[in-house]
Design a protein around this motif. Structure first.
Motif, PDB file in Angstrom:
ATOM      1  N   GLU A 158       0.820  -1.207   0.000  1.00  0.00           N
ATOM      2  CA  GLU A 158       0.000   0.000   0.000  1.00  0.00           C
ATOM      3  C   GLU A 158       0.856   1.260   0.000  1.00  0.00           C
ATOM      4  OE1 GLU A 158      -2.560  -0.498   3.318  1.00  0.00           O
ATOM      5  OE2 GLU A 158      -3.824  -2.007   2.338  1.00  0.00           O
ATOM      6  N   GLY A 159       2.131   1.116   0.384  1.00  0.00           N
ATOM      7  CA  GLY A 159       3.032   2.259   0.403  1.00  0.00           C
ATOM      8  C   GLY A 159       3.617   2.601  -0.957  1.00  0.00           C
ATOM      9  N   LEU A 160       3.352   1.782  -1.975  1.00  0.00           N
ATOM     10  CA  LEU A 160       3.847   2.064  -3.318  1.00  0.00           C
ATOM     11  C   LEU A 160       3.029   3.183  -3.961  1.00  0.00           C
ATOM     12  CD1 LEU A 160       4.412  -1.526  -4.778  1.00  0.00           C
ATOM     13  CD2 LEU A 160       6.073  -0.043  -3.664  1.00  0.00           C
ATOM     14  N   THR A 161       3.715   4.056  -4.697  1.00  0.00           N
ATOM     15  CA  THR A 161       3.021   5.126  -5.408  1.00  0.00           C
ATOM     16  C   THR A 161       2.390   4.574  -6.680  1.00  0.00           C
ATOM     17  OG1 THR A 161       4.931   5.745  -6.747  1.00  0.00           O
ATOM     18  CG2 THR A 161       4.747   6.763  -4.564  1.00  0.00           C
ATOM     19  N   GLU A 162       1.494   5.336  -7.283  1.00  0.00           N
ATOM     20  CA  GLU A 162       0.853   4.912  -8.518  1.00  0.00           C
ATOM     21  C   GLU A 162       1.886   4.732  -9.632  1.00  0.00           C
ATOM     22  OE1 GLU A 162      -1.625   3.410 -11.111  1.00  0.00           O
ATOM     23  OE2 GLU A 162      -2.141   3.806  -9.012  1.00  0.00           O
ATOM     24  N   ARG A 163       2.874   5.618  -9.665  1.00  0.00           N
ATOM     25  CA  ARG A 163       3.921   5.493 -10.676  1.00  0.00           C
ATOM     26  C   ARG A 163       4.720   4.207 -10.465  1.00  0.00           C
ATOM     27  NH1 ARG A 163       4.507   7.037 -15.603  1.00  0.00           N
ATOM     28  NH2 ARG A 163       4.648   9.275 -15.292  1.00  0.00           N
ATOM     29  N   GLU A 164       5.010   3.868  -9.225  1.00  0.00           N
ATOM     30  CA  GLU A 164       5.755   2.639  -8.933  1.00  0.00           C
ATOM     31  C   GLU A 164       4.946   1.419  -9.337  1.00  0.00           C
ATOM     32  OE1 GLU A 164       8.356   4.442  -5.187  1.00  0.00           O
ATOM     33  OE2 GLU A 164       6.491   3.342  -4.820  1.00  0.00           O
ATOM     34  N   LEU A 165       3.637   1.469  -9.144  1.00  0.00           N
ATOM     35  CA  LEU A 165       2.783   0.361  -9.569  1.00  0.00           C
ATOM     36  C   LEU A 165       2.750   0.247 -11.088  1.00  0.00           C
ATOM     37  CD1 LEU A 165      -0.226   0.721  -7.091  1.00  0.00           C
ATOM     38  CD2 LEU A 165       1.451  -1.139  -7.163  1.00  0.00           C
ATOM     39  N   GLU A 166       2.762   1.391 -11.778  1.00  0.00           N
ATOM     40  CA  GLU A 166       2.809   1.373 -13.235  1.00  0.00           C
ATOM     41  C   GLU A 166       4.092   0.712 -13.723  1.00  0.00           C
ATOM     42  OE1 GLU A 166       0.272   5.324 -14.570  1.00  0.00           O
ATOM     43  OE2 GLU A 166       2.402   5.517 -14.127  1.00  0.00           O
ATOM     44  N   VAL A 167       5.207   1.039 -13.083  1.00  0.00           N
ATOM     45  CA  VAL A 167       6.485   0.419 -13.436  1.00  0.00           C
ATOM     46  C   VAL A 167       6.414  -1.087 -13.211  1.00  0.00           C
ATOM     47  CG1 VAL A 167       8.920   0.224 -12.779  1.00  0.00           C
ATOM     48  CG2 VAL A 167       7.872   2.482 -13.031  1.00  0.00           C
ATOM     49  N   ASP A 188      15.152   5.754 -18.688  1.00  0.00           N
ATOM     50  CA  ASP A 188      15.411   4.446 -18.084  1.00  0.00           C
ATOM     51  C   ASP A 188      16.105   4.607 -16.735  1.00  0.00           C
ATOM     52  OD1 ASP A 188      17.686   5.402 -19.292  1.00  0.00           O
ATOM     53  OD2 ASP A 188      18.268   3.500 -20.198  1.00  0.00           O
ATOM     54  N   ARG A 189      16.828   5.716 -16.547  1.00  0.00           N
ATOM     55  CA  ARG A 189      17.436   5.981 -15.236  1.00  0.00           C
ATOM     56  C   ARG A 189      16.351   6.223 -14.175  1.00  0.00           C
ATOM     57  NH1 ARG A 189      22.441   7.588 -13.465  1.00  0.00           N
ATOM     58  NH2 ARG A 189      23.185   7.764 -15.634  1.00  0.00           N
ATOM     59  N   THR A 190      15.295   6.919 -14.578  1.00  0.00           N
ATOM     60  CA  THR A 190      14.180   7.144 -13.660  1.00  0.00           C
ATOM     61  C   THR A 190      13.477   5.828 -13.329  1.00  0.00           C
ATOM     62  OG1 THR A 190      13.823   9.378 -14.534  1.00  0.00           O
ATOM     63  CG2 THR A 190      12.003   8.387 -13.319  1.00  0.00           C
ATOM     64  N   VAL A 191      13.336   4.976 -14.339  1.00  0.00           N
ATOM     65  CA  VAL A 191      12.746   3.646 -14.113  1.00  0.00           C
ATOM     66  C   VAL A 191      13.583   2.883 -13.094  1.00  0.00           C
ATOM     67  CG1 VAL A 191      12.223   1.403 -15.151  1.00  0.00           C
ATOM     68  CG2 VAL A 191      11.707   3.512 -16.395  1.00  0.00           C
ATOM     69  N   GLN A 192      14.894   2.929 -13.256  1.00  0.00           N
ATOM     70  CA  GLN A 192      15.792   2.249 -12.336  1.00  0.00           C
ATOM     71  C   GLN A 192      15.613   2.776 -10.916  1.00  0.00           C
ATOM     72  OE1 GLN A 192      19.881   2.453 -13.550  1.00  0.00           O
ATOM     73  NE2 GLN A 192      20.622   1.216 -11.838  1.00  0.00           N
ATOM     74  N   GLY A 193      15.425   4.080 -10.797  1.00  0.00           N
ATOM     75  CA  GLY A 193      15.192   4.677  -9.486  1.00  0.00           C
ATOM     76  C   GLY A 193      13.898   4.200  -8.858  1.00  0.00           C
ATOM     77  N   HIS A 194      12.838   4.107  -9.670  1.00  0.00           N
ATOM     78  CA  HIS A 194      11.556   3.603  -9.164  1.00  0.00           C
ATOM     79  C   HIS A 194      11.690   2.150  -8.692  1.00  0.00           C
ATOM     80  CE1 HIS A 194       9.097   7.041  -9.945  1.00  0.00           C
ATOM     81  NE2 HIS A 194       9.254   7.008 -11.272  1.00  0.00           N
ATOM     82  N   LEU A 195      12.395   1.341  -9.471  1.00  0.00           N
ATOM     83  CA  LEU A 195      12.573  -0.062  -9.091  1.00  0.00           C
ATOM     84  C   LEU A 195      13.349  -0.174  -7.785  1.00  0.00           C
ATOM     85  CD1 LEU A 195      13.349  -1.647 -12.584  1.00  0.00           C
ATOM     86  CD2 LEU A 195      11.336  -2.081 -11.170  1.00  0.00           C
ATOM     87  N   LYS A 196      14.349   0.656  -7.621  1.00  0.00           N
ATOM     88  CA  LYS A 196      15.132   0.651  -6.378  1.00  0.00           C
ATOM     89  C   LYS A 196      14.237   0.967  -5.182  1.00  0.00           C
ATOM     90  CE  LYS A 196      19.293   2.714  -4.311  1.00  0.00           C
ATOM     91  NZ  LYS A 196      18.660   3.288  -3.098  1.00  0.00           N
ATOM     92  N   ASN A 197      13.358   1.965  -5.351  1.00  0.00           N
ATOM     93  CA  ASN A 197      12.433   2.321  -4.272  1.00  0.00           C
ATOM     94  C   ASN A 197      11.455   1.187  -3.981  1.00  0.00           C
ATOM     95  OD1 ASN A 197      13.574   4.883  -4.019  1.00  0.00           O
ATOM     96  ND2 ASN A 197      12.096   5.832  -5.414  1.00  0.00           N
ATOM     97  N   ILE A 198      10.992   0.543  -5.046  1.00  0.00           N
ATOM     98  CA  ILE A 198      10.058  -0.574  -4.883  1.00  0.00           C
ATOM     99  C   ILE A 198      10.720  -1.694  -4.100  1.00  0.00           C
ATOM    100  CG2 ILE A 198       8.851  -2.418  -6.135  1.00  0.00           C
ATOM    101  CD1 ILE A 198       8.423  -0.327  -8.414  1.00  0.00           C
ATOM    102  N   GLU A 200      13.164  -1.594  -2.011  1.00  0.00           N
ATOM    103  CA  GLU A 200      13.373  -1.201  -0.612  1.00  0.00           C
ATOM    104  C   GLU A 200      12.074  -1.262   0.185  1.00  0.00           C
ATOM    105  OE1 GLU A 200      15.164   2.643  -0.787  1.00  0.00           O
ATOM    106  OE2 GLU A 200      17.173   1.868  -1.275  1.00  0.00           O
ATOM    107  N   LYS A 201      10.990  -0.808  -0.421  1.00  0.00           N
ATOM    108  CA  LYS A 201       9.695  -0.814   0.270  1.00  0.00           C
ATOM    109  C   LYS A 201       9.182  -2.231   0.526  1.00  0.00           C
ATOM    110  CE  LYS A 201       8.047   3.701  -1.354  1.00  0.00           C
ATOM    111  NZ  LYS A 201       7.016   4.417  -2.159  1.00  0.00           N
ATOM    112  N   LEU A 202       9.433  -3.129  -0.433  1.00  0.00           N
ATOM    113  CA  LEU A 202       8.912  -4.493  -0.315  1.00  0.00           C
ATOM    114  C   LEU A 202       9.906  -5.460   0.319  1.00  0.00           C
ATOM    115  CD1 LEU A 202       7.029  -4.948  -3.720  1.00  0.00           C
ATOM    116  CD2 LEU A 202       6.161  -4.099  -1.542  1.00  0.00           C
ATOM    117  N   GLY A 203      11.139  -5.009   0.488  1.00  0.00           N
ATOM    118  CA  GLY A 203      12.144  -5.881   1.090  1.00  0.00           C
ATOM    119  C   GLY A 203      12.558  -7.016   0.185  1.00  0.00           C
TER     120      GLY A 203
END
Length: 228
Positions: A158-167, A188-198, A200-203
């Motif tokens: 639930e802590g994922l943003t809509e953009r992170e879910l789109e990725v 693609d660098r921004t995509v990589q950043g979103h994946l990194k955040n995802i 971390e949030k999901l472990g």
């Protein structure tokens, strides 16, 4: 075209028919050689998830031996589609990864068994026959870890943003970072950043594991070629 059902074939012939879904050629060939030496017929080989679904429909094997990390369509989603469309076909997952998120997602997708590539060949043979007979081949320890892991996962998703879910949705279709970036009009660098955040949030540490968790909880769906 007339196709004999899996159940009817089980009643009429002794030899088990298996479809291999594995993108690494050396693993695929080694598994085939072993199975054939044990009197098991390998009716086909798939190198990606989409091909696995198509061959399962066309060849009607008794069991599909499925890898998790497959191009185009993950082994988890391929399992879900095969079990939905061809309910008599059994799925035995053969993988190098035993993360609880994978196991739980595979259970939800309808897999009948789970075995690590580090297991003895005799264990593969035993698990294959268990699932062919309609039984489950998940050991108790693996299931316990999966249930424990998933218990507290909903809040993290639930802590994922809509953009992170789109990725994640696009990643679930096997797209590269560049392809995801083109689809979402970001770099693609921004995509990589979103994946990194995802991660971390999901472990988790891989996109397949992250996709598995999101699918399991219904936060994303993969319906045909559409991402939703």
């Amino acid at each position: 075209e007339f196709r004999v059902s899996v159940q009817a074939r089980r009643e009429s012939r002794a030899m088990m028919r298996v479809l291999l879904a594995e993108d690494h050629k050396i693993v695929r060939q080694g598994t085939r050689l072993y199975l054939e030496s044990m009197g098991i017929e390998v009716v086909g080989e798939a190198t990606n998830g989409r091909e696995a679904v198509e061959l399962a429909q066309n060849l009607q094997p008794d069991v599909v031996i499925m890898d998790i990390h497959l191009p185009e369509l993950t082994g988890i989603e391929a399992t879900r589609r095969i079990r939905h469309d061809e309910g008599d076909i059994r799925i035995l997952v053969l993988t190098a990864y035993d993360e609880p998120a994978y196991v739980h997602a595979l259970l939800d997708a309808g897999a009948d068994g789970f075995i690590l590539k580090t297991a003895e060949l005799s264990e593969l043979y035993k698990a294959l026959h268990e699932v062919a007979l309609g039984r489950k081949a998940f050991d108790a320890e693996t299931l316990a870890k999966a249930n424990q892991h998933i218990a507290g996962m909903s809040a993290q998703i639930e802590g994922l943003t809509e953009r992170e879910l789109e990725v994640l949705r696009h990643a679930g279709h096997g797209k590269t970072n560049k392809e995801i970036g083109i689809a979402l009009f970001i770099s693609d660098r921004t995509v990589q950043g979103h994946l990194k955040n995802i991660y971390e949030k999901l472990g988790v540490t891989t996109r397949t594991e992250a996709v598995a968790i999101a699918l399991q909880h219904g936060f994303i769906t993969l319906d045909g070629d559409k991402v939703s």
